[in-house]
Design an enzyme around this catalytic site. Structure first.
Site, PDB file in Angstrom:
ATOM      1  N   LYS A  85       4.690 -11.787   5.153  1.00 49.18           N
ATOM      2  CA  LYS A  85       4.701 -12.739   5.860  1.00 49.18           C
ATOM      3  C   LYS A  85       3.554 -13.219   6.348  1.00 49.18           C
ATOM      4  O   LYS A  85       2.553 -12.595   5.906  1.00 49.18           O
ATOM      5  CB  LYS A  85       5.412 -11.758   7.559  1.00 49.18           C
ATOM      6  CG  LYS A  85       7.180 -10.915   7.304  1.00 49.18           C
ATOM      7  CD  LYS A  85       6.840 -10.577   8.472  1.00 49.18           C
ATOM      8  CE  LYS A  85       8.364 -10.149   8.776  1.00 49.18           C
ATOM      9  NZ  LYS A  85       8.843  -8.994   9.612  1.00 49.18           N
TER      10      LYS A  85
ATOM     11  N   LYS B 250      20.043  -6.068  11.833  1.00 47.57           N
ATOM     12  CA  LYS B 250      19.234  -5.190  12.295  1.00 47.57           C
ATOM     13  C   LYS B 250      19.646  -3.885  12.605  1.00 47.57           C
ATOM     14  O   LYS B 250      20.455  -3.924  13.942  1.00 47.57           O
ATOM     15  CB  LYS B 250      18.295  -6.032  13.898  1.00 47.57           C
ATOM     16  CG  LYS B 250      17.615  -6.832  13.544  1.00 47.57           C
ATOM     17  CD  LYS B 250      16.213  -6.461  12.351  1.00 47.57           C
ATOM     18  CE  LYS B 250      15.486  -8.147  12.608  1.00 47.57           C
ATOM     19  NZ  LYS B 250      14.077  -7.647  11.833  1.00 47.57           N
TER      20      LYS B 250
END
Length: 326
Positions: A245, A149
């Protein structure tokens, strides 16, 4: 007559999960159960704060379609009863589970697959100081793929540190909309030199039109820019891959249709997750068969998983048992 029930659950994380938009120390999920007296189907979803979803709002949405579901509305009907999002995902996955148990076959057979193969998942390294990210990478250096990240182009030092700490791992960088187009243009050549395989959602979704015509030295993957088939055409002009997702798509039903449509446009597939238990990962494993990138590490980030959960050896996810889902 069916009976529907829904509840919120909290699952502590093993460590704080930090991305460009903030951090959390627990996974807040909604579990939907649909039973017919002899069989019970379950689905788990995570409200997506990025899109204004909350636990209370998701529970309210589920309550709003209770009558239709208990009267027998099937997965096809559900697509028009609720918008894409966590509530529809929880209900849709519960209906898949219930249908599989009623039919006495596994859910992947209902989806047209003869078998479900084990999958190797990415492992996420949270946003933090370069030294902390390198330490986390070192502890997970034997995993095949690490996803880092980042929040800005200034995080290149963290990518360098992680690469040095885990030189054999494939690296994916996820900006969660944290970069500007100019920052991406400056950063991408350095990421390519470091062997980064993919940059996920570099720009804010509202600004990714700037990617049209841009030849990135590292493949780009849409995440926040892609929910359902409605956004697919625009993403195909801007990205090489899309991240599916179930919480964004609104369930396994739409996710499977989205995957088929994306393949038809020549897009590569990444199948991702929110931080949740094995119950949320199990249906996503069906979509993830054959995907270029599998990012279903939610249970690995928890202090403890649901029992029974997926059997996970290192980064390898085994197909779910019928006691878990499907």
């Amino acid at each position: 007559m069916l009976a529907l029930a829904a509840r919120a659950e909290r699952w502590p994380l093993a460590a704080a999960f930090v991305i460009s938009r903030g951090s959390k120390t627990e996974a807040e999920v909604v579990v939907c159960e649909i039973a017919d007296g002899a069989h019970r189907g379950r689905g788990e979803a995570v409200p997506y704060a990025r899109y204004g979803e909350t636990i209370a709002g998701v529970l309210d949405q589920i309550e709003g379609v209770r009558g239709a579901i208990e009267a027998g509305a099937d997965r096809a009907a559900l697509q028009a009863l609720a918008p894409a999002g966590a509530a529809r995902n929880a209900i849709d996955c519960a209906l898949w589970d219930l249908e599989a148990k009623r039919a006495g076959v596994r859910a992947w057979v209902l989806a047209g697959r003869a078998r479900l193969d084990p999958l190797k998942t990415c492992f996420t390294i949270s946003l933090g100081p370069a030294e902390a990210m390198a330490e986390a990478a070192r502890a997970n250096a034997r995993r095949p793929v690490l996803k880092l990240k980042i929040a800005s182009a200034d995080d290149l030092d963290a990518v360098v540190a992680v690469h040095a700490a885990a030189p054999r791992a494939r690296l994916i960088v996820d900006a969660n909309e944290g970069l500007t187009f100019e920052a991406l243009r400056r950063l991408a050549p350095d990421l390519a030199k470091l062997g980064v395989k993919l940059v996920e959602q570099p720009l804010p979704a509202a600004e990714d039109g700037a990617l049209e015509g841009y030849a990135s030295p590292v493949p780009l993957c849409a995440d926040e820019s892609l929910h359902t088939r409605d956004e697919l055409a625009a993403c195909a002009r801007r990205y090489g891959l899309i991240n599916i997702k179930l919480d964004k798509a609104g369930g396994l039903t739409e996710a499977l249709a989205l995957a088929d449509a994306a393949r038809g446009l020549g897009l590569g597939l990444m199948v991702g997750c929110m931080v949740a238990t094995s119950l949320a990962m199990a249906p996503a494993m069906i979509v993830a068969q054959g995907a270029a990138v599998v990012d279903l590490d939610g249970p690995l980030l928890l202090r403890r998983d649901r029992e029974p959960g997926l059997v996970i050896t290192g980064s390898v996810l085994e197909p779910p048992s019928p006691d878990l889902w499907g």
